[in-house]
Write an enzyme that holds these catalytic residues in place. Structure first.
Site, PDB file in Angstrom:
ATOM      1  N   SER A 115       0.925  -1.186  -0.080  1.00  0.00           N
ATOM      2  CA  SER A 115       0.009  -0.247  -0.322  1.00  0.00           C
ATOM      3  C   SER A 115       0.863   1.109  -0.746  1.00  0.00           C
ATOM      4  CB  SER A 115      -0.227  -0.224   1.086  1.00  0.00           C
ATOM      5  OG  SER A 115      -2.055   0.435   1.429  1.00  0.00           O
TER       6      SER A 115
ATOM      7  N   HIS B  61      -4.086  -0.900  -4.457  1.00  0.00           N
ATOM      8  CA  HIS B  61      -5.331  -1.461  -4.473  1.00  0.00           C
ATOM      9  C   HIS B  61      -6.694  -1.491  -5.325  1.00  0.00           C
ATOM     10  CE1 HIS B  61      -4.551  -1.632  -0.352  1.00  0.00           C
ATOM     11  NE2 HIS B  61      -3.810  -0.340  -0.044  1.00  0.00           N
TER      12      HIS B  61
END
Length: 234
Positions: free
Chosen positions: A124, A159
């Site tokens: 991330s 994501h």
């Protein structure tokens, strides 16, 4: 382009109690049989929960885990970085993480380390940070643009399939030229760069993939990457 190995994971992994496949892959890229892997949880404010998840995962694998904090007494950064075979960066607020790293002059140490053989990896925030720029939810109210470390050329969006706002936002910024063409990474997928060049896509979940996001005559498009080897762990 920075020389060395960088592995960017789109999401999932140890942060969602997923299978250990992607994290085991990271360990296997070290040249040592039991690598020292150091965790940077800066993006989560060095939260105890993020640190616990890191140790819960890597203490069960063939490695020597440790961590570094900026929110308590901070050790000698150069000495800690030099000890690591792998540095693994956790998720959270990318903008705040990069600001803290700059104040502490950590980035030159990371660049020197990767050039000397340390594997840089992360999930991330720990994925997008290595690129030239990208999108982030660091600020409340939606996705924004962020300038990153430029160890890898181009932009990045983690994501990608998990958050429905990611694809249209990323494509719009690439289409308008606010971001250069880049790579989007699903949760459960990783991209492995060597000397600035994409070498492999690693898929740790069913249908997890990575995409080239490029401008077109009428906007931008996300294209499944087919120019690199794909390693499927499931």
């Amino acid at each position: 382009m920075t020389q060395g190995q960088i592995i960017a994971i789109g999401g999932g992994g140890l942060c969602e109690k997923a299978k250990a496949g992607l994290d085991t892959y990271v360990l296997e890229q070290s040249q040592t049989s039991q690598p020292k892997i150091g965790f940077l949880g800066t993006a989560s404010g060095d939260s105890d929960s993020a640190c616990l998840k890191f140790y819960s995962r890597f203490s069960k694998l063939n490695c020597q885990p440790s961590h570094l904090t900026f929110f308590h007494r901070t050790p000698n950064l150069a000495a800690w970085v030099q000890q690591q075979d792998i540095i693994y960066v956790g998720g959270g607020n990318t903008l705040t993480m990069l600001a803290i790293w700059e104040v502490w002059s950590l980035v030159p140490l990371l660049k020197e380390a990767v050039q000397n053989g340390t594997v840089l990896a992360g999930i991330s925030a720990g994925a997008v940070c290595w690129f030239e720029c990208g999108v982030t939810d660091a600020r409340a109210g939606g996705l924004g643009l962020i300038k990153c470390l430029d160890f890898i050329s181009g932009s990045c969006c983690p994501h990608y399939s998990a958050d429905e706002a990611r694809q249209p936002t990323f494509e719009e910024h690439v289409a308008t030229g606010k971001l250069p063409p880049g790579i989007a990474i699903d949760d459960g997928a990783a991209v492995h760069f060597v000397d600035g060049e994409l070498q492999r896509i690693i898929s740790g979940r069913e249908n997890a993939a990575a995409y080239n996001v490029v401008p077109t005559a009428d906007g931008a498009t996300s294209q499944l990457i087919e120019s690199a080897e794909v390693l499927r762990l499931v």
